[in-house]
Design a protein around this motif. Structure first.
Motif, mmCIF file in Angstrom:
data_model
loop_
_atom_site.group_PDB
_atom_site.id
_atom_site.type_symbol
_atom_site.label_atom_id
_atom_site.label_comp_id
_atom_site.label_asym_id
_atom_site.label_seq_id
_atom_site.Cartn_x
_atom_site.Cartn_y
_atom_site.Cartn_z
ATOM 1 N N UNK A 128 -10.915 -4.243 -8.554
ATOM 2 C CA UNK A 128 -11.300 -3.942 -9.933
ATOM 3 C C UNK A 128 -10.201 -4.177 -10.959
ATOM 4 N N UNK A 129 -8.937 -4.208 -10.533
ATOM 5 C CA UNK A 129 -7.880 -4.445 -11.505
ATOM 6 C C UNK A 129 -7.701 -5.941 -11.737
ATOM 7 N N UNK A 130 -7.379 -6.313 -12.957
ATOM 8 C CA UNK A 130 -7.131 -7.723 -13.265
ATOM 9 C C UNK A 130 -5.655 -8.071 -13.171
ATOM 10 N N UNK A 131 -4.827 -7.074 -12.829
ATOM 11 C CA UNK A 131 -3.392 -7.276 -12.676
ATOM 12 C C UNK A 131 -3.128 -7.824 -11.275
ATOM 13 N N UNK A 132 -2.664 -9.077 -11.194
ATOM 14 C CA UNK A 132 -2.488 -9.735 -9.901
ATOM 15 C C UNK A 132 -1.487 -9.003 -9.024
ATOM 16 N N UNK A 133 -0.415 -8.490 -9.614
ATOM 17 C CA UNK A 133 0.598 -7.787 -8.823
ATOM 18 C C UNK A 133 0.033 -6.508 -8.217
ATOM 19 N N UNK A 134 -0.775 -5.784 -9.000
ATOM 20 C CA UNK A 134 -1.388 -4.559 -8.489
ATOM 21 C C UNK A 134 -2.425 -4.874 -7.415
ATOM 22 N N UNK A 135 -3.146 -5.975 -7.593
ATOM 23 C CA UNK A 135 -4.100 -6.382 -6.572
ATOM 24 C C UNK A 135 -3.377 -6.684 -5.263
ATOM 25 N N UNK A 136 -2.291 -7.423 -5.353
ATOM 26 C CA UNK A 136 -1.529 -7.773 -4.164
ATOM 27 C C UNK A 136 -1.002 -6.518 -3.462
ATOM 28 N N UNK A 137 -0.510 -5.584 -4.234
ATOM 29 C CA UNK A 137 0.022 -4.339 -3.675
ATOM 30 C C UNK A 137 -1.075 -3.547 -2.962
ATOM 31 N N UNK A 138 -2.247 -3.478 -3.569
ATOM 32 C CA UNK A 138 -3.350 -2.730 -2.949
ATOM 33 C C UNK A 138 -3.825 -3.417 -1.676
ATOM 34 N N UNK A 139 -3.918 -4.739 -1.685
ATOM 35 C CA UNK A 139 -4.340 -5.443 -0.483
ATOM 36 C C UNK A 139 -3.304 -5.315 0.634
ATOM 37 N N UNK A 140 -2.030 -5.263 0.260
ATOM 38 C CA UNK A 140 -0.991 -5.062 1.271
ATOM 39 C C UNK A 140 -1.151 -3.705 1.946
ATOM 40 N N UNK A 141 -1.413 -2.671 1.145
ATOM 41 C CA UNK A 141 -1.619 -1.336 1.707
ATOM 42 C C UNK A 141 -2.885 -1.272 2.554
ATOM 43 N N UNK A 142 -3.932 -1.974 2.105
ATOM 44 C CA UNK A 142 -5.176 -2.016 2.873
ATOM 45 C C UNK A 142 -4.969 -2.733 4.203
ATOM 46 N N UNK A 143 -4.239 -3.837 4.167
ATOM 47 C CA UNK A 143 -3.964 -4.581 5.393
ATOM 48 C C UNK A 143 -3.192 -3.734 6.397
ATOM 49 N N UNK A 144 -2.282 -2.919 5.902
ATOM 50 C CA UNK A 144 -1.502 -2.054 6.799
ATOM 51 C C UNK A 144 -2.405 -1.049 7.517
ATOM 52 N N UNK A 145 -3.369 -0.482 6.793
ATOM 53 C CA UNK A 145 -4.302 0.461 7.428
ATOM 54 C C UNK A 145 -5.127 -0.265 8.496
ATOM 55 N N UNK A 146 -5.660 -1.418 8.134
ATOM 56 C CA UNK A 146 -6.486 -2.187 9.065
ATOM 57 C C UNK A 146 -5.689 -2.553 10.311
#
Length: 498
Positions: A437-455
């Motif tokens: 939902x965020x349009x900030x690319x850096x924040x998107x990358x950070x959230x996906x990194x955290x999601x990948x760690x959980x997965x």
């Protein structure tokens, strides 16, 4: 401030096509106006909005026959197909696409925004897994050349997701797919499910008629037969070639070979809804029991690399994780401590014979610590049906990321609502929602990194290998695109005179 995208639009063609053979072509690849190709994906349907709509074979065929608002180029950059430009409001909730003027379907009927809206509605009314890219979204046509997509919540990846929506005429009847009408570079001459798809050049294609008159996509399930057809000249191009065959092919003076990095990862989901696999400790122990490093090095020394993420390095959102250590003794002890039932076999399903050696190697390693596995090689249609129904314990796929954005992989497949692998984690849902939902690319990358760690840490699946795609073709063929998705584009392909 509105975010505006004006992509560079070359004579695009999303032509691609795959697996099949036809008596109409006779397999005569010596014909300078015709080529025959054979990839790795069987096709049971050419309806891009059906349940198989997310399968690689269907998507590959769809790109040759139909058009989309956007598409990825050979390197994964999102460019325009039907759309010449698109813009998002400041919240990335409402997206406006401007359509290319003068586009017609292959029967000469003008393509308008109404066709895009109807295609969206047809997709959402069906059972395709792709529709989860647009959950609760609304699409309107305020003008013949304007399409407005309003997402249920901010969606920074919507332009990438638009590459999964194939546009058909607004009136699709019961017999439509016997002779489908599209706006892609090719039209359907004949189609036999699971056997052959024969395509002819579309005279009305907006980027210009393809240079070859006919492309036959031949299904040859066994790789040895596929390569024999290549060597004899019956087939012009194959891809997804196993590493143990590449060296001999490279030494053949009549052939060319090249490998490209893809957005695909070997993915082996665990069905977390199965009682024996509910525990992350059990799933991690099973992962620990398989020597993926050795398996990859032995089977895929040139086209595989041990994965360190659920995503390929070419995908936005990729984040490297800590590699899993191979320790069979510890794996057996941990399974025993967790009360794992060694007497009940795990059902490991896969499709396509080329993946048989890999899965056999996995089964062999698990058997060394007493884990029984029932290896189930299924026809593509059965595989997809059982995949969606969660009729498996472990599911193997060479899983790609449409649009090269994690939103169409992690964001679509790993939420609680997706129900794709039996795993549900509210914190993962929160991170994926934030990334989407965020349009900030850096924040998107950070959230996906955290999601990948959980997965990764919870072992939602095992992620053994990131994939390179090996293409091998006869020298008479030139001008096609070696695509990172494994969907080569034949619009500008040429064939040398004999």
């Amino acid at each position: 401030m509105r975010v505006l995208f004006r992509p560079f639009i070359a004579a695009v063609a999303v032509a691609a096509t795959l697996a099949a053979c036809s008596s109409t072509s006779g397999g005569d690849s010596a014909d300078p106006s015709s080529i025959v190709v054979s990839g790795t994906y069987p096709m049971e349907s050419i309806d891009p909005h059906s349940a198989e709509g997310g399968s690689a074979g269907k998507e590959f065929a769809g790109q040759a026959i139909y058009s989309r608002l956007t598409r990825p180029d050979a390197q994964g950059k999102i460019i325009g197909d039907l759309a010449t430009e698109w813009s998002a409001d400041p919240t990335a909730t409402t997206w406006t696409f401007t359509l290319r003027s003068g586009v017609t379907f292959s029967d000469g009927t003008p393509l308008t925004a109404d066709d895009v809206v109807a295609s969206f509605q047809r997709l959402m009314a069906g059972d395709s897994p792709i529709k989860t890219n647009f959950t609760d979204a609304k699409v309107e046509a305020p003008a013949p050349d304007k399409v407005v997509v309003t997402a249920a919540k901010p969606d920074a990846a919507l332009a990438s997701k638009a590459a999964t929506l194939f546009v058909l005429p607004k009136n699709v009847g019961a017999d439509f797919f016997k002779k489908p009408v599209g706006s892609g570079p090719f039209t359907v001459k004949s189609f036999t499910p699971g056997e052959d798809l024969v395509l002819t050049a579309n005279d009305t294609y907006y980027a210009g008629k393809p240079k070859v008159d006919q492309v036959t996509i031949r299904t040859i399930p066994e790789i040895s037969a596929r390569l024999t057809a290549l060597r004899t000249g019956e087939v012009d191009l194959v891809w997804g070639v196993p590493d143990d065959q590449l060296e001999s092919l490279k030494s053949d003076g009549n052939l060319k070979t090249e490998s490209v990095s893809s957005h695909q990862v070997f993915t082996m989901w665990f069905n977390s809804s199965v009682p024996s696999l509910k525990s992350a400790a059990v799933r991690n122990a099973l992962w620990k029991a398989v020597d993926f490093k050795t398996i990859v090095e032995n089977l895929y020394p040139q086209t595989g690399k041990l994965a360190v993420s659920p995503l390929a390095p070419t995908v936005f959102g990729y984040s490297e994780q800590q590699p899993k250590a191979y320790d069979p003794a510890a794996a057996k002890a941990e399974l025993t401590a967790a009360g794992f039932d060694f007497g009940k076999p795990l059902r490991l399903q896969f499709a396509n014979s080329e993946f048989r050696p890999f899965n056999q190697a996995v089964v062999s390693d698990l058997s060394k610590i007493g884990v029984k596995v029932e290896l189930l090689e299924k026809e593509q249609a059965v595989f997809i049906k059982d995949l969606i129904a969660l009729n498996w314990d472990v599911n193997f796929q060479q899983l790609g990321t449409a649009g090269f954005d994690a939103a169409t992989n992690l964001g679509r497949l790993y939420t609680c609502a997706a129900k794709r692998n039996g795993y549900c984690n509210p914190e993962l849902d929160r991170l994926l929602a934030e990334a989407g939902t965020t349009s900030d690319a850096a924040k998107r990358q950070e959230a996906y990194a955290a999601a990948s760690k959980i997965i990764w840490d919870d072992a939602v699946g095992m992620y053994p290998m990131s994939v390179q795609i090996a293409y091998v073709w006869n020298k008479r063929l030139d001008g096609f695109t070696l695509d990172a998705s494994g969907y080569p584009d034949f619009t500008n392909a040429t064939v040398a005179q004999p």
